[in-house]
Motif scaffolding. Sequence first.
Motif, PDB file in Angstrom:
ATOM      1  N   GLN A  74       5.586  33.349  64.700  1.00  0.00           N
ATOM      2  CA  GLN A  74       4.264  33.949  64.786  1.00  0.00           C
ATOM      3  C   GLN A  74       4.444  35.395  65.254  1.00  0.00           C
ATOM      4  OE1 GLN A  74       1.268  32.334  63.983  1.00  0.00           O
ATOM      5  NE2 GLN A  74       2.610  30.665  63.291  1.00  0.00           N
ATOM      6  N   PRO A  76       2.733  38.988  65.110  1.00  0.00           N
ATOM      7  CA  PRO A  76       1.493  39.687  64.741  1.00  0.00           C
ATOM      8  C   PRO A  76       1.760  40.986  63.988  1.00  0.00           C
ATOM      9  CG  PRO A  76       1.480  39.022  67.060  1.00  0.00           C
ATOM     10  CD  PRO A  76       2.887  38.853  66.555  1.00  0.00           C
ATOM     11  N   ARG A  97       2.600  39.149  55.173  1.00  0.00           N
ATOM     12  CA  ARG A  97       1.418  39.925  54.792  1.00  0.00           C
ATOM     13  C   ARG A  97       1.655  41.364  55.223  1.00  0.00           C
ATOM     14  NH1 ARG A  97      -1.445  35.351  57.171  1.00  0.00           N
ATOM     15  NH2 ARG A  97      -2.634  34.187  55.603  1.00  0.00           N
ATOM     16  N   GLU A 103       0.876  39.495  49.949  1.00  0.00           N
ATOM     17  CA  GLU A 103       0.877  38.206  50.634  1.00  0.00           C
ATOM     18  C   GLU A 103       1.843  37.304  49.892  1.00  0.00           C
ATOM     19  OE1 GLU A 103      -2.145  34.513  51.653  1.00  0.00           O
ATOM     20  OE2 GLU A 103      -2.902  36.578  51.789  1.00  0.00           O
ATOM     21  N   SER A 123       2.819  41.415  59.047  1.00  0.00           N
ATOM     22  CA  SER A 123       2.925  40.259  59.927  1.00  0.00           C
ATOM     23  C   SER A 123       3.807  39.227  59.258  1.00  0.00           C
ATOM     24  CB  SER A 123       1.542  39.659  60.216  1.00  0.00           C
ATOM     25  OG  SER A 123       0.958  39.142  59.023  1.00  0.00           O
ATOM     26  N   GLU A 124       4.369  38.333  60.079  1.00  0.00           N
ATOM     27  CA  GLU A 124       5.202  37.252  59.567  1.00  0.00           C
ATOM     28  C   GLU A 124       4.902  35.994  60.367  1.00  0.00           C
ATOM     29  OE1 GLU A 124       9.400  39.028  58.207  1.00  0.00           O
ATOM     30  OE2 GLU A 124       8.732  39.712  60.166  1.00  0.00           O
ATOM     31  N   GLU A 125       4.722  34.876  59.661  1.00  0.00           N
ATOM     32  CA  GLU A 125       4.411  33.629  60.353  1.00  0.00           C
ATOM     33  C   GLU A 125       4.870  32.441  59.528  1.00  0.00           C
ATOM     34  OE1 GLU A 125       0.117  32.749  60.474  1.00  0.00           O
ATOM     35  OE2 GLU A 125      -0.133  34.475  59.130  1.00  0.00           O
ATOM     36  N   TYR A 300      -4.144  37.725  59.062  1.00  0.00           N
ATOM     37  CA  TYR A 300      -3.448  37.178  60.224  1.00  0.00           C
ATOM     38  C   TYR A 300      -4.465  36.829  61.307  1.00  0.00           C
ATOM     39  CZ  TYR A 300      -0.118  36.529  64.012  1.00  0.00           C
ATOM     40  OH  TYR A 300       0.614  35.984  65.037  1.00  0.00           O
ATOM     41  N   ASP A 301      -4.343  35.644  61.886  1.00  0.00           N
ATOM     42  CA  ASP A 301      -5.280  35.169  62.900  1.00  0.00           C
ATOM     43  C   ASP A 301      -4.813  35.609  64.279  1.00  0.00           C
ATOM     44  OD1 ASP A 301      -7.274  33.908  64.278  1.00  0.00           O
ATOM     45  OD2 ASP A 301      -6.451  31.883  64.042  1.00  0.00           O
TER      46      ASP A 301
END
Length: 322
Positions: A74, A76, A97, A103, A123-125, A300-301
């Motif tokens: 996770q 951000p 993203r 994406e 971001s990367e998750e 991204y959340d």
Amino acid sequence: MSNLDLRPVPAPCGGREEISARPVHELLEPRRVPLGESTEVRRLLPSLGRRMVGAWCFVDHYGPDDIADEPGMQVPPHPHIGLQTVSWLHDGEVLHRDSLGSEQTVRPRELGLMTSGHGISHSEESPRPHGRYLHGAQLWVALPDERRHGPAAFEHHADLPVVTGGGGLEATVLLGELDGARSPGTVHTPLVGADISLARGTDVRLPLERDFEYAVLTMSGETVVDGVPLAPGSMLYLGCGRDTLPVRAESDSGLMLLGGEPFEEKLVMWWNFVGRSTEEIARARADWTDGPRFGTVHGYDGAPLTAPELPPGKLKLRGRTR
């Protein structure tokens, strides 16, 4: 991937005056660094004794981690300048993203390559749901001066060339060229990155470029590289001056071969920026804190990363070693 150190130390890199023109054996010790909520990485570059291998300037190895009941990776939204990020997996998936609107889910043995140029954020998750295990490497490539101010870009290559040989060798070429096989990934300096799978008992010689400097990162299993036994998570710097590299697998093994022409320009790396001066790094930090330069990552959340404070004084540009 971001450098999530709250107090990142400037890393002066580049210049050719301290490159060994002969073969050497220099074992690089990893430093454990937390990454997000549940991932810990082993940072191998930059280290106290070695800053770069060719244009490769940052290497994190993570896993294999059991993330069945964890959020996994996770990271951000965060900015980059002056570099390319290389996402490489052996197990799991990473959802990328970026501020270009890209994406993309990157899966094992697929290349996720982002060129920051003048500025990009991403971001990367681990996607939801995700597989049980996460294992891979995140690497950065420094951009030369004539390319680092250019436009940002993202590439995803699921079909990469593979070299086989020795009865138990399979090498996927993620960047550059190895034994006549060339990756479709865009590069801006002469370099190579290859992921090598070895069956137990395989004893081979990898073809090298004499003018390149090289290092080997062991991803899994036990190997003997030029007579040096290596455990998983080890990185062996090899210097220049080799035409071939003997490798023997004591078990089913995986390793990454990283190399390139020694990077001539001197630079400084701080947080997620690769630049040439204190003023350039400070401007990038200010632009991330308050400005449109790095765009917006949608989807991204969570909130973007906050840039840490710059250390006092000038960020020095020195050689490639400590």
